[in-house]
Structures are given as C-alpha cells and as structure tokens.
Write an enzyme that holds these catalytic residues in place. Structure first.
Site, PDB file in Angstrom:
ATOM      1  N   GLY A  33      46.195 -32.607 -31.410  1.00  0.00           N
ATOM      2  CA  GLY A  33      46.390 -31.415 -30.585  1.00  0.00           C
ATOM      3  C   GLY A  33      45.311 -30.425 -30.985  1.00  0.00           C
ATOM      4  N   ALA A  34      44.594 -29.902 -29.985  1.00  0.00           N
ATOM      5  CA  ALA A  34      43.374 -29.135 -30.267  1.00  0.00           C
ATOM      6  C   ALA A  34      43.557 -28.002 -31.295  1.00  0.00           C
ATOM      7  CB  ALA A  34      42.797 -28.608 -28.955  1.00  0.00           C
ATOM      8  N   GLN A 190      52.056 -39.576 -26.434  1.00  0.00           N
ATOM      9  CA  GLN A 190      52.375 -38.236 -26.974  1.00  0.00           C
ATOM     10  C   GLN A 190      53.551 -37.596 -26.226  1.00  0.00           C
ATOM     11  OE1 GLN A 190      49.286 -39.312 -26.369  1.00  0.00           O
ATOM     12  NE2 GLN A 190      47.771 -38.405 -27.727  1.00  0.00           N
ATOM     13  N   ASP A 231      41.763 -29.298 -24.190  1.00  0.00           N
ATOM     14  CA  ASP A 231      40.952 -29.589 -25.378  1.00  0.00           C
ATOM     15  C   ASP A 231      39.610 -28.885 -25.328  1.00  0.00           C
ATOM     16  OD1 ASP A 231      42.926 -31.985 -25.265  1.00  0.00           O
ATOM     17  OD2 ASP A 231      42.132 -31.850 -27.302  1.00  0.00           O
ATOM     18  N   LYS A 242      44.264 -34.333 -22.098  1.00  0.00           N
ATOM     19  CA  LYS A 242      44.665 -35.733 -22.294  1.00  0.00           C
ATOM     20  C   LYS A 242      44.505 -36.566 -21.026  1.00  0.00           C
ATOM     21  CE  LYS A 242      45.549 -37.292 -25.270  1.00  0.00           C
ATOM     22  NZ  LYS A 242      44.477 -38.021 -26.005  1.00  0.00           N
TER      23      LYS A 242
HETATM   24  O1  MRU Z   1      44.608 -36.831 -28.496  1.00  0.00           O
HETATM   25  P1  MRU Z   1      45.468 -35.620 -28.736  1.00  0.00           P
HETATM   26  O2  MRU Z   1      46.908 -35.948 -28.917  1.00  0.00           O
HETATM   27  O3  MRU Z   1      44.904 -34.756 -29.845  1.00  0.00           O
HETATM   28  O4  MRU Z   1      45.325 -34.798 -27.380  1.00  0.00           O
HETATM   29  C1  MRU Z   1      46.049 -33.612 -27.245  1.00  0.00           C
HETATM   30  C2  MRU Z   1      45.942 -32.981 -25.918  1.00  0.00           C
HETATM   31  O5  MRU Z   1      45.285 -33.471 -25.028  1.00  0.00           O
HETATM   32  C3  MRU Z   1      46.609 -31.651 -25.761  1.00  0.00           C
HETATM   33  O6  MRU Z   1      47.081 -31.473 -24.465  1.00  0.00           O
HETATM   34  C4  MRU Z   1      45.613 -30.534 -26.097  1.00  0.00           C
HETATM   35  O7  MRU Z   1      44.985 -30.777 -27.321  1.00  0.00           O
HETATM   36  C5  MRU Z   1      46.255 -29.206 -26.135  1.00  0.00           C
HETATM   37  S1  MRU Z   1      47.353 -29.044 -27.493  1.00  0.00           S
HETATM   38  C6  MRU Z   1      47.971 -27.458 -27.476  1.00  0.00           C
END
Ligand code: MRU
Length: 347
Positions: A33-34, A190, A231, A242
């Site tokens: 998660g970013a 996720q 992200d 995602k």
């Molecule tokens: O691959 P991940 O699980 O790190 O991807 C996460 C996402 O795409 C989330 O939607 C994004 O990071 C926003 S989290 C507040």
C-alpha cells in the site's frame, strides 16, 4: 510490521532491526500500500543511520546513499516510497550541516537523532492526512447505499484510517448507511484477504465479489459511487492503482457511477505529464499460476502487471488532504500542491 502476506489466516508481527530487512519486507509485500510503503522506507532509512558504524561524516554519507538506493530498489510504482526517501535525504543534509557547525555533541549523533525524528514525523502526519482525506471525501458519498472499492486502500495500506476506506469510514461515522462492495483483486487478493478482513474487523458491512462480477453489479444500478486509492498520480490526473482499477473506471463511466480517487499529496507526481510515464511493476508469474501456494494453471507464459493507469477523463474527483480536485486536473492538482494550509473548500 503486521505481515500482510499471512492475513486473514494469521496475525503475525515482524520486528525489523536492519534497513535491509525493511527493504526485503517492502519487496516481499509483508507491508504494502503506497503510504505504508513510504512510512516503512522512512523508518528503514532512520534505522540504517541509527545502526551505522560510520565514524566520519564521509563514511555516513556513503552509507546513507547505499541505504536509500537499497530501499528505492524495492517497488517502482508507488511514488510515496521516493517521496519519503527524498524527505529523509533533505533532513539528512540539514542535520549534517547543523552538526558540522555545532560542536557541542558528537556530530553524527545529531544526524542519527534527526533522522529518527523525521521518520516518526512521517508516520504521525499520515494519520492526520488520512483523517482530512476522509472528511473531504465523505461529503461526496451518498447518504445510503453501496460503494465499490478495489484492492486495499485501508488502514493496512497507510498509517491511519486508510485513504479510500478512510473516506468510507468517516462517511459511516457521520451517519451514512453504506455497504461496501469489495472485488477480490486477483492475483494477489488484497480485496478478499485484506479489505474484507479489515472491514469485518471494524463491523463495516461488506459483500465480497470476484473481479469478473464488477460489470454485473455496476450495471445493476445499486452502486452509488466507486472510491479507490492510488499509487501514483500524474500532473494531468492519470492515476496508477492496483490492476483492475481501470476496468472498474470504464464500467463506472458506462453506467453513470461517479469514480473517485482518494490519495495524499505525497502520491502526486507532478514531474510527469501523463500516466504513460508511470513505471508499472511486473510481478512474478506464480502470483497468477498459483492461489495460496496451489497451482491452478499449467506452466505457460504469464503476464502480471501489478498496476494499471486510469485516464483522468474517467475520474470524477481526486480527494486529497487539502481538498477535492476536479477536472481539469493540471490546474486543480497544482493549486492543491501550492496551497499553504489545509482548506475546506472544493477546488
Ligand atoms: O501492490 P499493493 O498491494 O501495494 O497495491 C496497493 C494499491 O494499489 C493501493 O490501492 C494503493 O497503494 C493505495 S493504498 C492507500
């Protein structure tokens, strides 16, 4: 760190004592998660400097460069990672300049302390940022009904309430009667593993669906809004999130459902003009050929891009901690970035 690979079956925490462990945890998605990746990277940089055996400024500078490069090489798409490390670099330079002038304590101790403080500040601020995003975003959601999300943009993905899920949480706290439609988010699940767990822990009503049910439910007319995280957001508003987010946005447009992105300003990358310049992480084939360690496909060629880019024209608004940006995003995002203090107005 709560090990997100093990959820929902096991709640296991890891303690990292070395920056290389933090880098590995980010790469292996123990933490993901970013915004959470950004906080972890800041903590990793502080840990590296705190435990450094450097005896001179030059040695510490060289080691700090290695620490930052190691942490940066973990995941390419989430700009929060680079944002957090840039911030740590600035603090490092400032602390070093100060330490060289101030002879009252061993010069490297001041730098170590400054980096720990900076990482803790990044962590603390994320909490306030999520609350502000939640307040701005809640006003956009319907008084009652169903809201769709994607992936996990919740507390697990930040250091606070979450971004997309923070908006939903605040809306519910304000009295909106919302039900969350959660696509499972293949291949890493996720949605099924993390969002379903997080919402059910908090007693927020949800229905889990598979990704190929998204069109069916958006067409059905019960979904009042879609809210997702991000992200990396380019200057024109194109948004990487995602994999699967883009098709939800297209289907939402087709069926007249507003599609919102909720993200902190640290997720904006105004140095790039459009989403075409966003690097997309390619992940291992096993995430597609296997589910929970069990092979579900023959050993064939596999594609596994972890993110896709939703064009700005499909996004009704981008919700940040300084307010809500509306199209055209080139102007509205820049205005939010330039704004000195949090404001309550829509931009
Ligand atoms: O691959 P991940 O699980 O790190 O991807 C996460 C996402 O795409 C989330 O939607 C994004 O990071 C926003 S989290 C507040």
């Amino acid at each position: 760190m709560l090990d997100q690979r093990r959820l929902p079956a096991d709640v296991v925490y890891h303690t990292c004592t070395d920056y290389r462990e933090v880098a590995r945890a980010i790469k292996d998605m123990v933490i993901r998660g970013a915004p959470a990746i950004g906080v972890a990277a800041a903590m990793g940089a502080a840990l590296g400097v705190l435990h450094s055996t450097a005896r001179t400024v030059e040695e510490l500078q060289a080691e700090f460069r290695t620490i930052c490069t190691t942490l940066e090489a973990t995941r390419p798409t989430a700009v929060d990672l680079f944002w957090a490390l840039d911030r740590m670099r600035k603090r490092f330079e400032a602390a070093l300049a100060h330490a060289v002038q101030d002879q009252s304590q061993p010069e490297l101790d001041g730098v170590r302390q400054a980096l720990v403080e900076e990482a803790q500040a990044v962590h603390r601020e994320k909490r306030t940022v999520d609350e502000a995003i939640g307040r701005f975003g809640a006003e956009l959601l319907p008084a009652s009904g169903t809201v769709m999300t994607q992936c996990n943009a919740g507390a697990l993905a930040t250091a606070g309430l979450g971004t997309a899920l923070g908006v939903i949480r605040v809306a519910i706290e304000q009295g909106r009667k919302l039900h969350v439609l959660v696509p499972e988010t293949r291949p890493y699940l996720q949605g099924a593993r993390l969002t379903a767990w997080e919402l059910s822990q908090d007693g927020i009503p949800l229905t889990l669906i598979t990704d190929n049910m998204v069109g069916h439910f958006l067409k059905g007319g019960q979904v009042g809004a879609v809210v997702v995280g991000a992200d990396r957001i380019a200057a024109n508003g194109d948004t990487a999130n995602k994999i699967g987010t883009y098709q939800i946005a297209v289907l939402a447009r087709e069926h007249g459902v507003p599609f919102y992105v909720a993200a902190p300003l640290s997720t904006l990358d105004l140095s790039i003009r459009s989403g075409e310049q966003i690097p997309i992480e390619q992940r291992p084939a096993e995430e597609v050929t296997h589910i929970g360690g069990v092979r579900v496909a023959p050993p064939v060629k596999v594609a596994n891009p972890a993110f896709d880019v939703t064009p700005a024209r499909l996004i009704a608004a981008i919700i940040t901690e300084r307010g809500v940006a509306r199209p055209p995003y080139v102007q509205s995002l820049q205005r939010l970035m330039d704004a000195a203090a949090p404001a309550r107005a829509s931009h």
